[in-house]
Design an enzyme around this catalytic site. Sequence first.
Site, mmCIF file in Angstrom:
data_model
loop_
_atom_site.group_PDB
_atom_site.id
_atom_site.type_symbol
_atom_site.label_atom_id
_atom_site.label_comp_id
_atom_site.label_asym_id
_atom_site.label_seq_id
_atom_site.Cartn_x
_atom_site.Cartn_y
_atom_site.Cartn_z
ATOM 1 C CG HIS A 69 10.122 -0.043 -4.885
ATOM 2 N ND1 HIS A 69 10.050 -1.046 -5.824
ATOM 3 C CD2 HIS A 69 9.421 -0.493 -3.803
ATOM 4 C CE1 HIS A 69 9.349 -2.056 -5.333
ATOM 5 N NE2 HIS A 69 8.958 -1.748 -4.102
ATOM 6 C CB CYS A 85 -1.972 -11.704 -1.402
ATOM 7 S SG CYS A 85 -2.732 -10.567 -2.594
#
Length: 434
Positions: free
Chosen positions: A99, A50
């Site tokens: 990342h 989400c």
Amino acid sequence: MNILLVGLNHNTAPVEIREKLALNGCGPAEAYREIRALSSLREGIYFSTCNRVEVLATTEAVDRAVKDIKGFLAGQHGLPPVLFEQCLYIHQEEKAVRHLFRVASSLDSMVVGEPQILGQLKEAFRAAVDHRATGAVLNKLMHKSFSVAKRVRTETGIASHAVSVGYAAVELARKIFGELEGREVLLIGAGEMAELAAEHLLNHGVSRITTANRTLSRALALARRWGGRAAALEEVPAFLAEADIVISSTGAPDIVVTAAAVRSILRARKHRPLFFVDIAVPRDIDPDVNRLENVYLYDIDDLRGVIEENRAARAEEAVRAERIVEEETIKFLDWLNTLEVVPTIVAMKEKTERIRRAELDKTLAKIGPLSPDQTQALEVMTEALARKILHDPISFIKRAGRREKKDFYLDLIRRVFNLDAGSPSDQLNGRDNG
């Protein structure tokens, strides 16, 4: 070979963009059929939650791969790339590795230190493996990201300070009861905050969760998921007699649990403490229950106080976690750079072995028959010579793989050893200096 990561998250894209790029009805099988059809990608992993949508890949054509990934993301729901490409970040090599490690360690999450992201990342990797979309580089990278996350949680306290409402509720319950193993939980309401609280409670070993909700079908769905019980809101007073912990988060406009209802079950509880956490706005629990003996009530404002105190402590731990991520990023890139020199090392060993074998065969033919022990002694001696001759050049190549001009050094080595010119017979006959 380049490592490439293209994606967007809660920091770069609003929810209306993120939800359009999530899988939704499209299953992983369909997504990976499309990913594997992209000729610019050697390996690929699709990660969708989400709060983020990312594609991690290896490629030899970065620009074309970025274009293909944008097309893939757009094709999931027929969106024009112009709708979301301004929200994308594009990371290569070191930035991509860093990342990923930050994501796995929950340093890039909306709530830093929350554990759910690591489980979601493992599920995404499992789906990629199941659909044969990964190879040596991404397999190694993903497993390394899991070990980095474990190291961050082991060596820092980043996850030990509650900074979400659900987690803070559980931490307060632990302060009241100590260990939560064997405790009975009653959830009133079945929204997102109740789900997060339930996950934390299950991780701490509660014996059973009863979910009471206005829509019984929703309560039944969550009860099946947690192996618990479902109830209607009207049944809440009856379940209060059994519960040790009650967490309420409905959207009801009025009080759901009155002080009178709690008072009526106290005798049956025989002085067992009852802990209420009211995270609803407006409140679900009558504030007067806090006046009852052995009953403890905390509302959303109480939890916010706990959360704010812990944010500062978690921020300090995040600095230590970032150092670990940086260290592990360097280690992985060292491995990756070393991987690039492997073909050259293999070529050197193969050429040396061909020469050793040919020269040994010529020598044995000239000196006549030898005993098996004598032949074996010559084999061992020539193999040892070959290994010792190659030791320094191979060490040089491995160091070159970590240098900025590694392509220059690899090309130099291949020229010096003439690894790319001539046939094996030419090289064995001494015609590799032309």
